[in-house]
Design a protein around this motif. Structure first.
Motif, PDB file in Angstrom:
ATOM      1  N   TYR A  11       0.825  -1.198   0.000  1.00 20.43           N
ATOM      2  CA  TYR A  11       0.000   0.000   0.000  1.00 20.43           C
ATOM      3  C   TYR A  11       0.865   1.257   0.000  1.00 20.43           C
ATOM      4  CZ  TYR A  11      -4.182  -2.773   0.786  1.00 20.43           C
ATOM      5  OH  TYR A  11      -5.212  -3.669   0.639  1.00 20.43           O
ATOM      6  N   LEU A  12       2.120   1.116   0.373  1.00 16.99           N
ATOM      7  CA  LEU A  12       3.081   2.206   0.326  1.00 16.99           C
ATOM      8  C   LEU A  12       4.336   1.744  -0.388  1.00 16.99           C
ATOM      9  CD1 LEU A  12       2.994   3.724   3.945  1.00 16.99           C
ATOM     10  CD2 LEU A  12       1.861   4.620   1.907  1.00 16.99           C
ATOM     11  N   HIS A  13       4.996   2.664  -1.067  1.00 20.46           N
ATOM     12  CA  HIS A  13       6.318   2.433  -1.611  1.00 20.46           C
ATOM     13  C   HIS A  13       7.299   3.331  -0.865  1.00 20.46           C
ATOM     14  CE1 HIS A  13       4.735   0.863  -5.763  1.00 20.46           C
ATOM     15  NE2 HIS A  13       4.564  -0.005  -4.779  1.00 20.46           N
ATOM     16  N   GLY A  14       8.570   2.972  -0.866  1.00 21.11           N
ATOM     17  CA  GLY A  14       9.566   3.767  -0.162  1.00 21.11           C
ATOM     18  C   GLY A  14      10.947   3.594  -0.740  1.00 21.11           C
ATOM     19  N   ASP A  15      11.848   4.519  -0.360  1.00 19.22           N
ATOM     20  CA  ASP A  15      13.230   4.457  -0.834  1.00 19.22           C
ATOM     21  C   ASP A  15      14.224   4.338   0.315  1.00 19.22           C
ATOM     22  OD1 ASP A  15      13.138   6.953   0.322  1.00 19.22           O
ATOM     23  OD2 ASP A  15      13.437   8.071  -1.534  1.00 19.22           O
ATOM     24  N   GLY A  16      13.710   3.947   1.481  1.00 13.58           N
ATOM     25  CA  GLY A  16      14.565   3.856   2.652  1.00 13.58           C
ATOM     26  C   GLY A  16      14.492   5.075   3.545  1.00 13.58           C
ATOM     27  N   LYS A  17      14.016   6.192   3.016  1.00 18.48           N
ATOM     28  CA  LYS A  17      13.876   7.420   3.806  1.00 18.48           C
ATOM     29  C   LYS A  17      12.466   7.983   3.710  1.00 18.48           C
ATOM     30  CE  LYS A  17      15.827  12.011   4.554  1.00 18.48           C
ATOM     31  NZ  LYS A  17      16.850  13.015   4.141  1.00 18.48           N
ATOM     32  N   HIS A  18      11.946   8.054   2.526  1.00 19.77           N
ATOM     33  CA  HIS A  18      10.602   8.597   2.315  1.00 19.77           C
ATOM     34  C   HIS A  18       9.650   7.498   1.851  1.00 19.77           C
ATOM     35  CE1 HIS A  18      12.952  12.368   2.103  1.00 19.77           C
ATOM     36  NE2 HIS A  18      11.861  12.901   2.622  1.00 19.77           N
ATOM     37  N   PHE A  19       8.368   7.737   2.120  1.00 24.57           N
ATOM     38  CA  PHE A  19       7.317   6.813   1.706  1.00 24.57           C
ATOM     39  C   PHE A  19       6.301   7.579   0.861  1.00 24.57           C
ATOM     40  CE2 PHE A  19       9.091   5.190   5.593  1.00 24.57           C
ATOM     41  CZ  PHE A  19       9.137   3.815   5.403  1.00 24.57           C
ATOM     42  N   TRP A  20       5.641   6.861  -0.041  1.00 22.10           N
ATOM     43  CA  TRP A  20       4.577   7.449  -0.841  1.00 22.10           C
ATOM     44  C   TRP A  20       3.533   6.374  -1.137  1.00 22.10           C
ATOM     45  CZ3 TRP A  20       9.657   6.944  -2.291  1.00 22.10           C
ATOM     46  CH2 TRP A  20       9.942   5.999  -3.299  1.00 22.10           C
ATOM     47  N   VAL A  21       2.332   6.817  -1.503  1.00 20.40           N
ATOM     48  CA  VAL A  21       1.210   5.897  -1.693  1.00 20.40           C
ATOM     49  C   VAL A  21       1.395   5.083  -2.964  1.00 20.40           C
ATOM     50  CG1 VAL A  21      -1.273   5.739  -2.048  1.00 20.40           C
ATOM     51  CG2 VAL A  21      -0.353   7.396  -0.432  1.00 20.40           C
ATOM     52  N   ALA A  22       1.108   3.790  -2.872  1.00 16.71           N
ATOM     53  CA  ALA A  22       1.222   2.875  -4.015  1.00 16.71           C
ATOM     54  C   ALA A  22      -0.130   2.724  -4.709  1.00 16.71           C
ATOM     55  CB  ALA A  22       1.716   1.509  -3.536  1.00 16.71           C
ATOM     56  N   PRO A  23      -0.137   2.282  -5.959  1.00 18.38           N
ATOM     57  CA  PRO A  23      -1.401   2.126  -6.701  1.00 18.38           C
ATOM     58  C   PRO A  23      -2.416   1.221  -6.010  1.00 18.38           C
ATOM     59  CG  PRO A  23       0.450   2.018  -8.214  1.00 18.38           C
ATOM     60  CD  PRO A  23       1.035   2.036  -6.829  1.00 18.38           C
ATOM     61  N   ARG A  24      -1.951   0.268  -5.191  1.00 17.52           N
ATOM     62  CA  ARG A  24      -2.880  -0.657  -4.534  1.00 17.52           C
ATOM     63  C   ARG A  24      -3.914   0.073  -3.678  1.00 17.52           C
ATOM     64  NH1 ARG A  24      -3.021  -6.083  -3.417  1.00 17.52           N
ATOM     65  NH2 ARG A  24      -1.028  -6.365  -4.476  1.00 17.52           N
ATOM     66  N   THR A  25      -3.588   1.271  -3.198  1.00 17.23           N
ATOM     67  CA  THR A  25      -4.542   1.990  -2.353  1.00 17.23           C
ATOM     68  C   THR A  25      -5.822   2.344  -3.103  1.00 17.23           C
ATOM     69  OG1 THR A  25      -3.472   4.096  -2.880  1.00 17.23           O
ATOM     70  CG2 THR A  25      -2.751   2.966  -0.874  1.00 17.23           C
ATOM     71  N   LEU A  26      -5.758   2.364  -4.439  1.00 19.63           N
ATOM     72  CA  LEU A  26      -6.970   2.635  -5.215  1.00 19.63           C
ATOM     73  C   LEU A  26      -8.042   1.581  -4.959  1.00 19.63           C
ATOM     74  CD1 LEU A  26      -5.380   3.675  -8.632  1.00 19.63           C
ATOM     75  CD2 LEU A  26      -6.583   5.169  -7.031  1.00 19.63           C
ATOM     76  N   LEU A  27      -7.619   0.393  -4.570  1.00 19.04           N
ATOM     77  CA  LEU A  27      -8.582  -0.669  -4.293  1.00 19.04           C
ATOM     78  C   LEU A  27      -9.453  -0.336  -3.086  1.00 19.04           C
ATOM     79  CD1 LEU A  27      -6.291  -3.816  -4.795  1.00 19.04           C
ATOM     80  CD2 LEU A  27      -7.995  -2.892  -6.380  1.00 19.04           C
TER      81      LEU A  27
END
Length: 259
Positions: free
Chosen positions: A61-77
């Motif tokens: 449900y979230l993607h990240g780069d080790g420092k920041h997180f952002w919403v992933a496409p799965r949240t559309l469900l």
């Protein structure tokens, strides 16, 4: 369920509540967040925020780069069940499309949810705006035309309590930020039946909204129209499009079930 009863209810899952609150931290103003920012926005400890973020990332449900997180496409469900099973958004769309086509501007339908306005349907006219609004977007009630229209339908005591517990943050240099000034906007809407937002949410954008009442006379939503400021003054906006907005509000109230 009232907040004071949640902690003592055997049927209330606190961890689910916390996870959903983390997801709701992400919006237009906060598209990417780090751990400390999520902890601050939710009021959770860094350790709790970290566990929730890592769980949501593991579930995709979230993607990240080790420092920041952002919403992933799965949240559309998470929004899909509402959009496909409840009739309000589907039945409102033709009315908004007609309003947008008739005025060549962008139309939105919103409801009051907690301290924000939640957009549940939207139609973009030929002259697009840069607001980036869409279904599921949240707007502050105190400085949006939709919010002021909705606040005008509440008892004045509720409006006063809302303003006293809300941080009136500056979205633009023109944002109204005093309780007295916001109250004046709401009171004006009670009298005239429409509310305005003049570049308070985004510079260069004006909007007008009217409350939507169902057949029983209950206020259930609000509908708005937005225009670029360089295309017309607020007075010209009112004179040109207020009638169409009001007609859309009447049609929505008569045909769309809000529940």
């Amino acid at each position: 369920m009232p907040d004071e009863h949640r902690a003592h209810s055997r049927d209330f899952v606190a961890s689910l509540d916390k996870g959903l609150k983390v997801l709701l931290c992400f919006d237009r103003k906060h598209p990417r967040l780090n751990l400390s920012e999520v902890a601050r926005l939710t009021g959770y400890s860094p350790a709790t925020a970290r566990r929730l973020l890592m769980t949501l990332q593991a579930l995709d449900y979230l993607h990240g780069d080790g420092k920041h997180f952002w919403v992933a496409p799965r949240t559309l469900l998470l929004a899909r069940p509402y959009l496909t099973s409840r009739p309000a958004a589907q039945l409102a769309q033709p009315v908004l499309d007609l309003l947008a086509e008739r005025t060549r501007q962008s139309a939105s339908l919103g409801i009051l949810l907690d301290k924000d306005v939640l957009i549940i349907a939207r139609s973009t006219g030929r002259r697009t705006l840069s607001t980036g609004l869409g279904i599921g977007s949240r707007l502050p009630a105190y400085c949006s035309s939709l919010g002021r229209a909705l606040l005008s339908t509440l008892p004045m005591e509720d409006v006063t309590n809302y303003l006293a517990s809300t941080a009136l943050e500056p979205w633009t240099p023109k944002t109204t930020r005093t309780i007295a000034a916001v109250t004046a906007h709401v009171t004006r809407c009670r009298i005239t039946g429409w509310a305005e937002c003049n570049e308070e949410l985004e510079l260069g954008v004006r909007s007008i909204a009217v409350p939507v009442h169902n057949t029983a006379g209950e206020a259930v939503a609000a509908v708005s129209l937005s225009v670029r400021a360089e295309r017309m003054t607020m007075q010209a906006f009112e004179e040109t499009h207020l009638g169409a907005i009001r007609e859309a509000g009447r049609r929505l109230g008569a045909t769309v079930p809000f529940d």
